[in-house]
Design an enzyme around this catalytic site. Structure first.
Site, short mmCIF file in Angstrom:
data_model
loop_
_atom_site.label_atom_id
_atom_site.label_comp_id
_atom_site.label_asym_id
_atom_site.label_seq_id
_atom_site.Cartn_x
_atom_site.Cartn_y
_atom_site.Cartn_z
CG HIS A 23 -6.03 5.31 -3.71
ND1 HIS A 23 -6.80 6.33 -4.21
CD2 HIS A 23 -5.55 5.74 -2.52
CE1 HIS A 23 -6.77 7.34 -3.36
NE2 HIS A 23 -6.03 7.01 -2.33
C1 BDR Z 1 -1.66 5.76 -5.10
O1 BDR Z 1 -0.54 6.31 -4.42
C2 BDR Z 1 -0.03 5.39 -3.50
O2 BDR Z 1 0.29 6.02 -2.28
C3 BDR Z 1 -1.07 4.31 -3.34
O3 BDR Z 1 -0.45 3.07 -3.07
C4 BDR Z 1 -1.79 4.30 -4.66
O4 BDR Z 1 -1.13 3.46 -5.59
C5 BDR Z 1 -2.87 6.62 -4.79
O5 BDR Z 1 -2.64 7.91 -5.23
#
Ligand code: BDR
Ligand code: CA
Length: 315
Positions: A250
């Site tokens: 992500h």
């Molecule tokens: C986002 O949520 C967090 O757990 C990750 O670091 C990322 O920024 C993904 O949904």
């Protein structure tokens, strides 16, 4: 004198982050990217409580030793109006897979001044600055409340967050960063900045397998490569357990799209944020671009070539 003139990097950035396994990879990508200067890190409660987020940012700096070292500061301990919801189930209680053996760090040395630091960078660099937000948008919203005019001078805000045409990862409709602080996300999207949102629609396409990561780390063996392999282990385990073909990148994709916007396909939309953290298409003038497609081979190459450079891996 010419020799005294500071070389202007191809991209000057401040990264607001809640590290987090994928935040850690995103920071390593930024630090390993030629021409990118990370001026500052601001930390926010999200994946883990604030003290753990600051600890992890310091650990990663101690491990990677980026030059120049970014300024660092602690930000919001809580979302704007609700209690904190963390993601320790994914990232581990400490946020980085609960491993022993990190370099010792001193959180008390880090000032609690994320908003002044964001404003200082915005005033100092204005249109030369890209702000990348990898966690809940609390710090960014607070900086906007403090001086929206200064914040509006920055070139671009790149946000990892949202689930537009795909299911969420906390509820059926909400992605984590927006779910944790929807009020902040709403204020940020309404503020009139140039905003690029990298939602789950795009990030779920951006995966790497263990074998791909191991092969890349094998090119630059050493303590940094070992630690990357160790702290990503938990991310692989959880994502594979959820049926993904690899670990989902992500936050690294948000950094990749900030550095090279041609890595993703964009669509201009108006996004409205619901009270449950939904990011819905709304009618009216667009307030952001959202990333929808990913040039996966190019992104993977970028990430794997930059995570663990030879001059750092072997030290
Ligand atoms: C986002 O949520 C967090 O757990 C990750 O670091 C990322 O920024 C993904 O949904
Ligand atoms: Ca994050």
């Amino acid at each position: 004198m010419l020799g005294d003139v500071e070389a202007i990097p191809a991209m000057l950035t401040v990264i607001d982050t809640d590290p987090g396994i994928d935040d850690a990879l995103a920071l390593l990508l930024a630090w390993g990217s030629p021409g990118v200067r990370v001026d500052a890190l601001t930390t926010v409660a999200g994946n883990v409580p604030l003290a753990a987020a600051v600890t992890n940012a310091l650990r990663l700096m101690a491990l990677r030793r980026p030059t120049p070292a970014p300024r660092i500061s602690a930000g919001a301990e809580q979302p704007l109006v609700r209690p904190l919801w963390t993601a320790v189930k994914y990232h581990g209680a400490d946020g980085l897979g609960d491993l022993p053996g990190w370099p010792p760090v001193d959180v008390d040395l880090v000032p609690r001044d994320a908003v002044p630091l964001l404003l200082d960078a915005a005033r100092r660099y204005g249109p030369d600055l890209t702000l990348i937000a990898l966690g809940p948008l609390t710090n960014v919203a607070l900086a906007l409340r403090a001086d929206a005019a200064a914040m509006r001078r920055i070139a671009r805000l790149v946000v990892m967050g949202g689930a537009v045409d795909v299911p969420g990862n906390v509820t059926g409709t909400a992605e984590f960063n927006i779910y944790v602080d929807p009020e902040a996300a709403r204020e940020v999207l309404d503020a009139g900045l140039t905003v690029d949102v990298v939602p789950l629609d795009a990030t779920r396409q951006a995966t790497i397998t263990r074998a791909e990561l191991e092969q890349a780390l094998g090119r630059t063996p050493g303590p940094l490569a070992d630690r990357i392999a160790a702290f990503t282990e938990r991310g692989f385990r959880v994502d594979l357990g959820r049926g993904s073909p690899g670990m989902v990148l992500h936050d690294p994709l948000a950094v990749g799209a900030a550095i090279d916007p041609t890595l993703v396909g964009w669509e201009r939309v108006r996004l409205a944020v619901g009270d449950g953290g939904e990011t819905r298409r709304a009618s009216g003038d667009p307030n952001c671009r959202i990333a929808r497609t990913v040039d996966l081979p190019r992104f993977r190459t970028m990430l794997l070539d930059r995570l663990c450079p030879a001059d750092r891996g072997a030290s």
